[in-house]
Design an enzyme around this catalytic site. Structure first.
Site, PDB file in Angstrom:
ATOM      1  N   ASP A  40     -56.572 -71.657  77.118  1.00  0.00           N
ATOM      2  CA  ASP A  40     -57.807 -71.562  76.347  1.00  0.00           C
ATOM      3  C   ASP A  40     -58.135 -72.937  75.750  1.00  0.00           C
ATOM      4  O   ASP A  40     -57.326 -73.507  75.018  1.00  0.00           O
ATOM      5  CB  ASP A  40     -57.561 -70.522  75.233  1.00  0.00           C
ATOM      6  CG  ASP A  40     -58.814 -70.038  74.573  1.00  0.00           C
ATOM      7  OD1 ASP A  40     -59.885 -70.610  74.824  1.00  0.00           O
ATOM      8  OD2 ASP A  40     -58.718 -69.070  73.794  1.00  0.00           O
ATOM      9  N   GLU A  54     -62.577 -71.438  79.178  1.00  0.00           N
ATOM     10  CA  GLU A  54     -63.344 -72.520  78.534  1.00  0.00           C
ATOM     11  C   GLU A  54     -64.800 -72.073  78.386  1.00  0.00           C
ATOM     12  O   GLU A  54     -65.701 -72.890  78.339  1.00  0.00           O
ATOM     13  CB  GLU A  54     -63.162 -73.867  79.230  1.00  0.00           C
ATOM     14  CG  GLU A  54     -63.258 -73.876  80.736  1.00  0.00           C
ATOM     15  CD  GLU A  54     -64.684 -74.000  81.225  1.00  0.00           C
ATOM     16  OE1 GLU A  54     -65.361 -72.935  81.268  1.00  0.00           O
ATOM     17  OE2 GLU A  54     -65.096 -75.116  81.577  1.00  0.00           O
ATOM     18  N   GLY A 105     -67.001 -70.748  80.149  1.00  0.00           N
ATOM     19  CA  GLY A 105     -68.018 -70.907  81.190  1.00  0.00           C
ATOM     20  C   GLY A 105     -68.670 -72.270  81.233  1.00  0.00           C
ATOM     21  O   GLY A 105     -69.679 -72.469  81.906  1.00  0.00           O
ATOM     22  N   ASP A 160     -66.633 -64.955  73.392  1.00  0.00           N
ATOM     23  CA  ASP A 160     -65.845 -63.725  73.245  1.00  0.00           C
ATOM     24  C   ASP A 160     -66.691 -62.461  73.215  1.00  0.00           C
ATOM     25  O   ASP A 160     -67.751 -62.412  72.585  1.00  0.00           O
ATOM     26  CB  ASP A 160     -65.054 -63.778  71.932  1.00  0.00           C
ATOM     27  CG  ASP A 160     -63.966 -64.822  71.977  1.00  0.00           C
ATOM     28  OD1 ASP A 160     -63.955 -65.636  72.925  1.00  0.00           O
ATOM     29  OD2 ASP A 160     -63.125 -64.827  71.059  1.00  0.00           O
TER      30      ASP A 160
HETATM   31  C1  GAL Z   1     -60.670 -67.413  71.991  1.00  0.00           C
HETATM   32  C2  GAL Z   1     -60.661 -66.663  73.294  1.00  0.00           C
HETATM   33  C3  GAL Z   1     -60.224 -65.256  72.999  1.00  0.00           C
HETATM   34  C4  GAL Z   1     -58.841 -65.284  72.389  1.00  0.00           C
HETATM   35  C5  GAL Z   1     -58.814 -66.186  71.175  1.00  0.00           C
HETATM   36  C6  GAL Z   1     -57.407 -66.401  70.661  1.00  0.00           C
HETATM   37  O1  GAL Z   1     -61.108 -68.698  72.232  1.00  0.00           O
HETATM   38  O2  GAL Z   1     -61.942 -66.689  73.866  1.00  0.00           O
HETATM   39  O3  GAL Z   1     -60.248 -64.483  74.181  1.00  0.00           O
HETATM   40  O4  GAL Z   1     -57.920 -65.729  73.354  1.00  0.00           O
HETATM   41  O5  GAL Z   1     -59.355 -67.446  71.454  1.00  0.00           O
HETATM   42  O6  GAL Z   1     -57.366 -67.218  69.542  1.00  0.00           O
END
Ligand code: GAL
Length: 519
Positions: free
Chosen positions: A284, A322, A324, A345
């Site tokens: 991520d 990332e 998209g 998200d």
């Molecule tokens: C976000 C991600 C989520 C989750 C979260 C964890 O950036 O899109 O799916 O993984 O971080 O902190």
């Protein structure tokens, strides 16, 4: 130490200072700020010990030379952040910082006030507010707290990875538990995956998302936090149930929830994950966005981990997250990815789910075996949507050949939730071997008709109603790309659906999902 010596020491201690501070000097103080001819009282190193982990301010450095103030704030999140246009007004040091991720606020205002010999620092980065007091430190402290930049290798050759012929299916901890996750809960999810029949319906991965990380040891090896006493034993437990297990990291210094990321430890972490027995890594971007702000560097940062995973010799599905950016689907496979997020998200409400599922599910041209658009994890079973809305969620993800990562507490799955998640016909659409991502073929009022050609010549056809009231529509053979339809099956019930072309009424936010045959 004199100020001049101090300044020289700071600059020498951290070579980055020269470059980090240069652009600041170039901006200089704005015209309204009276030039400060003497070194100002803010000059020096200021240490912050108890700042909240996001963004984790550790140090502030200020120098004044020739009347020009320069400085930076060092954070766990983004490393050193240069002060822009620093100037002193009425005893307050003001500056701005670059604020990425928020187009409406490309910069943020910061201020420093000296109170009882301490520097009271206030500011903001993205979603984190800073309000901390720091005390004076030395150049040795500055050296000890200096951020260490990690070199980013040039882009290597495309990485051949064939680990996801169909979209991965499983469960992830994030949507329900966020970072309140532990060994016991993960084991319970593995047990529930088996006892509910979800494993046998096709769900295989038990994925630990953000929140498992502890500290690095002196050798730089990352250890789990106290909630995860033994990662290898946990992986063994999950494997013993015929399941696979996934883990999470970031190419930034910190993950999105503020835990330790893989920055500067990419190969080491890949080896650790492989040694523990993990089969899947979600990687991520998070704080990595500061260091890898464009297509070239983001791609290289994913390639670095993709290559590190490949070098372990263990098959590890690589999930890119990332949001998209930079047309990720055009290069996701080259960096070893089997799936890549196409959006920010999801949350457990119809509006967000629909915005993503209808409009941000990724370009169908990018999707196919071993490379899938990922519109984020499922919210089915979390309670924020109606049965019709969850059916729409599931249908959209299946029509989109999306990974099916459940996000609820599997122990609390109701019969209705399980029926939806294990429906063999909707899963068969999602995992169709041709891997063609479906798309909208007709839009009328609040209705959207989607078609997805399947490997056996049949076509999945979805009649979605995005409206707040029931709406009607008559499907046609043309919608399915056929001349004549000879049969249709209702996916939810498995029953033949007589009179294919008749006008059908779809409830508000609902869907009729059919598989049609013909020629
Ligand atoms: C976000 C991600 C989520 C989750 C979260 C964890 O950036 O899109 O799916 O993984 O971080 O902190």
């Amino acid at each position: 130490m004199s100020r001049a010596l101090f300044t020289a020491a700071v600059l020498a201690a951290a070579p980055i200072a020269a470059t980090a501070l240069a652009p600041v000097s170039a901006h200089a103080a704005p015209a309204h700020a009276a030039p400060v001819h003497a070194a100002n009282t803010f000059d020096g190193v200021w240490l912050f010990d108890d700042a909240p982990p996001n963004p984790g301010v550790t140090m502030m450095e200020v120098t004044t030379r020739g009347g020009v103030i320069a400085g930076r704030v060092t954070t766990h999140w983004y490393g050193p952040i240069a002060m822009q246009a620093p100037h002193v007004e009425n005893g307050v040091l003001h500056f701005t910082t670059r604020n990425i991720n928020d187009r409406e606020h490309p910069t943020r205002d910061w201020s420093v006030v000296l109170e009882d010999g301490k520097a009271h620092l206030k500011g903001q980065i993205w979603e984190s507010a800073i309000d901390s007091k720091g005390y004076r430190g030395t150049s040795a402290d500055a050296r000890a707290r200096a951020f260490h930049f990690a070199p980013l290798p040039p882009l290597g050759q495309p990485i051949p990875a064939h680990l996801a012929a169909t979209p991965p299916m499983g469960w992830s901890s994030w949507n329900k538990f966020a970072d309140r996750i532990d060994d016991k809960t993960v084991r319970a999810m593995a047990d529930a995956m088996v006892s509910t029949g979800l494993r046998d319906a096709g769900y295989r991965y038990i994925n630990i998302d953000d929140g498992w990380q502890g500290e690095r040891d002196a050798q730089g090896v990352l250890h789990p936090n106290a909630r995860f006493p033994d990662m290898k034993a946990l992986a063994d437990y999950v494997h013993a149930r015929g399941l696979k297990i996934g883990i999470y990291s970031s190419q930034g210094p910190r993950t999105c929830a503020g835990y330790e990321g893989s920055y500067g430890h990419v190969q080491q972490d890949a080896q650790t994950f492989a040694a523990w027995g993990f089969d899947y890594l979600k990687y991520d971007l998070c704080s990595g966005e500061w260091f890898y702000p464009d297509a070239d560097t983001v791609k290289r940062s994913y390639h670095e981990m993709g290559a590190a995973l490949a070098a372990t010799g263990r098959p590890i599905v690589f999930s890119l997250c990332e949001y998209g950016r930079f047309d990720v689907g055009t290069w996701g496979r080259d960096v070893g990815g089997q799936l890549w997020r196409t959006t920010g998200d999801i949350t457990d409400d119809y509006a967000t789910m629909a915005r993503i599922g209808f409009d941000k599910n990724g370009d169908p041209a990018w999707a196919g075996p071993h490379g899938w658009n990922d519109p984020d994890m499922l919210e089915v079973g979390n309670g924020g949507m109606s049965p019709d809305e969850y059916r729409t969620h599931m249908a959209l993800w299946a029509m989109s050949a999306a990974p099916l990562m459940m996000g609820h507490d599997l122990r609390e799955s109701t019969g209705e939730t399980l029926a939806l998640l294990t429906n063999p016909r909707v899963i068969a659409i999602d995992r169709d071997s041709k891997g063609i991502q479906g798309k909208a073929v007709r839009k009328v009022g609040t209705m959207e008709v989607w078609a997805r050609p399947l490997a056996d010549g049949r076509v999945a056809l979805a009649l979605f109603n995005r409206g707040e009231a029931a709406a009607s529509l008559a499907p046609s053979a043309q919608d399915a790309g056929l001349t004549t339809v000879s049969g249709a099956q209702d996916v939810w019930t498995g029953q033949a659906s007589a009179d294919f072309g008749a006008t059908r009424t779809v409830p508000a936010h609902g869907v009729i999902l059919l598989v049609v045959s013909g020629h």
